[in-house]
Design an enzyme around this catalytic site. Structure first.
Site, mmCIF file in Angstrom:
data_model
loop_
_atom_site.group_PDB
_atom_site.id
_atom_site.type_symbol
_atom_site.label_atom_id
_atom_site.label_comp_id
_atom_site.label_asym_id
_atom_site.label_seq_id
_atom_site.Cartn_x
_atom_site.Cartn_y
_atom_site.Cartn_z
ATOM 1 N N ALA A 22 0.850 -1.189 0.000
ATOM 2 C CA ALA A 22 0.000 0.000 0.000
ATOM 3 C C ALA A 22 0.883 1.236 0.000
ATOM 4 C CB ALA A 22 -0.876 -0.015 1.238
ATOM 5 N N GLY A 32 0.542 -5.231 0.727
ATOM 6 C CA GLY A 32 -0.620 -5.373 -0.146
ATOM 7 C C GLY A 32 -0.262 -5.994 -1.488
ATOM 8 N N GLU A 92 -0.325 -9.559 -0.943
ATOM 9 C CA GLU A 92 -1.712 -9.990 -0.709
ATOM 10 C C GLU A 92 -2.482 -10.097 -2.023
ATOM 11 O OE1 GLU A 92 -2.039 -6.869 2.553
ATOM 12 O OE2 GLU A 92 -3.321 -8.457 3.326
ATOM 13 N N GLU A 140 3.992 -5.382 7.144
ATOM 14 C CA GLU A 140 3.098 -4.423 7.792
ATOM 15 C C GLU A 140 3.415 -4.228 9.277
ATOM 16 O OE1 GLU A 140 2.135 -6.680 5.575
ATOM 17 O OE2 GLU A 140 0.473 -5.950 4.345
HETATM 18 N N1 CO8 Z 1 4.509 3.272 -0.434
HETATM 19 C C1 CO8 Z 1 4.914 4.451 -0.950
HETATM 20 N N2 CO8 Z 1 6.074 4.617 -1.587
HETATM 21 C C2 CO8 Z 1 6.881 3.558 -1.710
HETATM 22 C C3 CO8 Z 1 6.539 2.299 -1.199
HETATM 23 C C4 CO8 Z 1 5.279 2.183 -0.535
HETATM 24 N N3 CO8 Z 1 4.837 1.016 -0.048
HETATM 25 N N4 CO8 Z 1 7.538 1.434 -1.457
HETATM 26 C C5 CO8 Z 1 8.474 2.123 -2.111
HETATM 27 N N5 CO8 Z 1 8.090 3.403 -2.277
HETATM 28 C C6 CO8 Z 1 8.820 4.480 -2.940
HETATM 29 C C7 CO8 Z 1 9.956 4.992 -2.084
HETATM 30 O O1 CO8 Z 1 9.485 5.919 -1.121
HETATM 31 C C8 CO8 Z 1 10.872 5.591 -3.114
HETATM 32 O O2 CO8 Z 1 10.354 6.846 -3.492
HETATM 33 P P1 CO8 Z 1 11.384 8.105 -3.668
HETATM 34 O O3 CO8 Z 1 12.266 7.693 -4.802
HETATM 35 O O4 CO8 Z 1 10.471 9.225 -3.998
HETATM 36 O O5 CO8 Z 1 12.100 8.235 -2.389
HETATM 37 C C9 CO8 Z 1 10.687 4.682 -4.318
HETATM 38 O O6 CO8 Z 1 9.462 3.984 -4.102
HETATM 39 C C10 CO8 Z 1 11.788 3.653 -4.428
HETATM 40 O O7 CO8 Z 1 11.866 2.949 -3.204
HETATM 41 P P2 CO8 Z 1 13.227 2.812 -2.364
HETATM 42 O O8 CO8 Z 1 14.131 3.957 -2.635
HETATM 43 O O9 CO8 Z 1 12.863 2.531 -0.951
HETATM 44 O O10 CO8 Z 1 13.838 1.520 -3.074
HETATM 45 P P3 CO8 Z 1 14.807 0.441 -2.411
HETATM 46 O O11 CO8 Z 1 15.254 -0.439 -3.521
HETATM 47 O O12 CO8 Z 1 15.838 1.075 -1.570
HETATM 48 O O13 CO8 Z 1 13.872 -0.416 -1.416
HETATM 49 C C11 CO8 Z 1 11.902 -1.635 -0.804
HETATM 50 C C12 CO8 Z 1 12.836 -1.180 -1.947
HETATM 51 C C13 CO8 Z 1 12.636 -2.608 0.106
HETATM 52 C C14 CO8 Z 1 10.724 -2.345 -1.452
HETATM 53 C C15 CO8 Z 1 11.453 -0.414 0.012
HETATM 54 O O14 CO8 Z 1 10.959 0.567 -0.897
HETATM 55 C C16 CO8 Z 1 10.360 -0.709 0.995
HETATM 56 O O15 CO8 Z 1 10.619 -1.254 2.048
HETATM 57 N N6 CO8 Z 1 9.120 -0.308 0.672
HETATM 58 C C17 CO8 Z 1 7.986 -0.438 1.592
HETATM 59 C C18 CO8 Z 1 7.554 -1.887 1.720
HETATM 60 C C19 CO8 Z 1 6.441 -1.998 2.717
HETATM 61 O O16 CO8 Z 1 6.591 -1.739 3.903
HETATM 62 N N7 CO8 Z 1 5.249 -2.415 2.236
HETATM 63 C C20 CO8 Z 1 4.073 -2.584 3.069
HETATM 64 C C21 CO8 Z 1 3.226 -1.353 3.016
HETATM 65 S S1 CO8 Z 1 1.840 -1.440 4.113
HETATM 66 C C22 CO8 Z 1 0.728 -2.383 3.285
HETATM 67 O O17 CO8 Z 1 0.967 -2.857 2.208
HETATM 68 C C23 CO8 Z 1 -0.581 -2.541 3.946
HETATM 69 C C24 CO8 Z 1 -1.388 -3.637 3.292
HETATM 70 C C25 CO8 Z 1 -2.817 -3.609 3.723
HETATM 71 C C26 CO8 Z 1 -3.646 -2.768 2.829
HETATM 72 C C27 CO8 Z 1 -3.468 -3.090 1.348
HETATM 73 C C28 CO8 Z 1 -4.004 -2.036 0.469
HETATM 74 C C29 CO8 Z 1 -3.568 -2.124 -0.948
#
Ligand code: CO8
Length: 258
Positions: A66, A109, A112, A132
């Site tokens: 998400a 998500g 999921e 999460e």
């Molecule tokens: N939301 C918003 N932006 C994101 C997300 C995210 N989940 N993941 C990555 N991005 C963005 C980053 O902020 C970054 O943006 P910017 O360049 O503007 O800074 C860009 O994508 C690239 O990401 P990274 O620089 O972080 O790339 P890395 O290669 O260093 O890392 C990762 C990749 C490991 C995937 C890292 O981005 C990460 O940990 N992302 C978040 C993963 C996460 O925690 N996901 C769970 C989110 S909560 C959730 O899904 C709730 C589910 C229940 C509801 C479902 C509804 C759909």
């Protein structure tokens, strides 16, 4: 096909639909706009007469979960009043087979949604996880339920309580996905699978999908009865005669459009 801002939808001559999540700058993070378009695209794909749907992501992620930036300031009211997130579930209800082609991160998500697909294949460097818990929340579109049914309580607890990521090989060993393929060939391999499915009887495919999904929702005896009734029903259609005649005549079957 309609124009979408957060994803793209195509349907080819073999009636294979491909829905590609398209916010690569945010690793295809799932936001509200994408959820609305996703639901609309599923309707459009089904109405187009597609025989199977491939779901993938543009760039180096399937979907990294998400959209955390959008979600951070949400409240209990704004989430629950609008039954926020409910539309994602439409994927699980699609009548045609769905193939998740996981090309990179499938987290939160994203993981999921992947688990809502009927068949899941992934590139060697794909990774899966439900992180999460590290954000102070829990999975919200089926993660605790589907993962537990797929891999069992011990593995589900391990993954959900720690939020750790696993690679494609581990995902295959756990039974979360069925095949690991070379990076860069994930969509191509998904297309091969989709074409195999599209070449079969659409009625038999629908029956098989419904029966397998029933296994999660019924006792064994109810599931066996459901399967037997579907089995009997397929003898009402020409596809059964054609499929068996083609086998006996040593030629490919020509199934009618359902
Ligand atoms: N939301 C918003 N932006 C994101 C997300 C995210 N989940 N993941 C990555 N991005 C963005 C980053 O902020 C970054 O943006 P910017 O360049 O503007 O800074 C860009 O994508 C690239 O990401 P990274 O620089 O972080 O790339 P890395 O290669 O260093 O890392 C990762 C990749 C490991 C995937 C890292 O981005 C990460 O940990 N992302 C978040 C993963 C996460 O925690 N996901 C769970 C989110 S909560 C959730 O899904 C709730 C589910 C229940 C509801 C479902 C509804 C759909």
């Amino acid at each position: 096909m309609a124009h979408y801002d957060t994803l793209s939808l195509t349907v080819d001559d073999d009636r294979i639909a491909q829905l590609t999540l398209d916010r690569p700058e945010a690793l295809n993070a799932l936001n509200s706009a994408m959820m609305a378009e996703f639901a609309a695209a599923l309707v459009e794909a089904t109405q187009s007469g597609a025989r199977a749907l491939i779901l993938t992501g543009k760039g180096r992620a399937f979907a990294a979960g998400a959209d955390i930036a959008e979600m951070r300031d949400r409240t209990f009211g704004s989430m629950s009043d609008a039954n926020h997130l409910a539309l994602w579930e439409r994927l699980a209800d699609l009548p045609i087979p769905t193939i998740g082609a996981i090309n990179g991160f499938a987290l939160g998500g994203g993981c999921e949604i992947a688990m809502m697909c009927d068949i899941l294949i992934a590139g060697e460097s794909a990774s899966f996880g439900l992180p999460e818990i590290t954000l102070g929340i829990i999975p919200g579109i089926g993660g605790t339920q589907r993962l537990t049914r797929i891999v069992g309580k011990a593995q589900a607890m391990d993954l959900i309580l720690t939020g750790r990521r696993i690679d494609a090989d581990e995902a295959r060993r756990l039974g979360l996905i069925s095949r690991v393929v070379v990076d860069g060939e994930v969509v191509e391999q998904a297309q091969v699978i989709a074409r195999q499915i599209a070449g079969s009887s659409a009625r038999a495919v629908r029956a098989a999908k419904e029966c397998v999904l029933r296994a999660d929702q019924s006792s064994l005896s109810e599931g066996l009865l459901f399967e037997r009734r579907w089995f009997h029903s397929l003898f009402a259609f020409d596809d059964q005669t054609e499929g068996m005649t083609a086998f006996l005549e040593k030629r490919p079957a020509r199934f009618a459009d359902a």
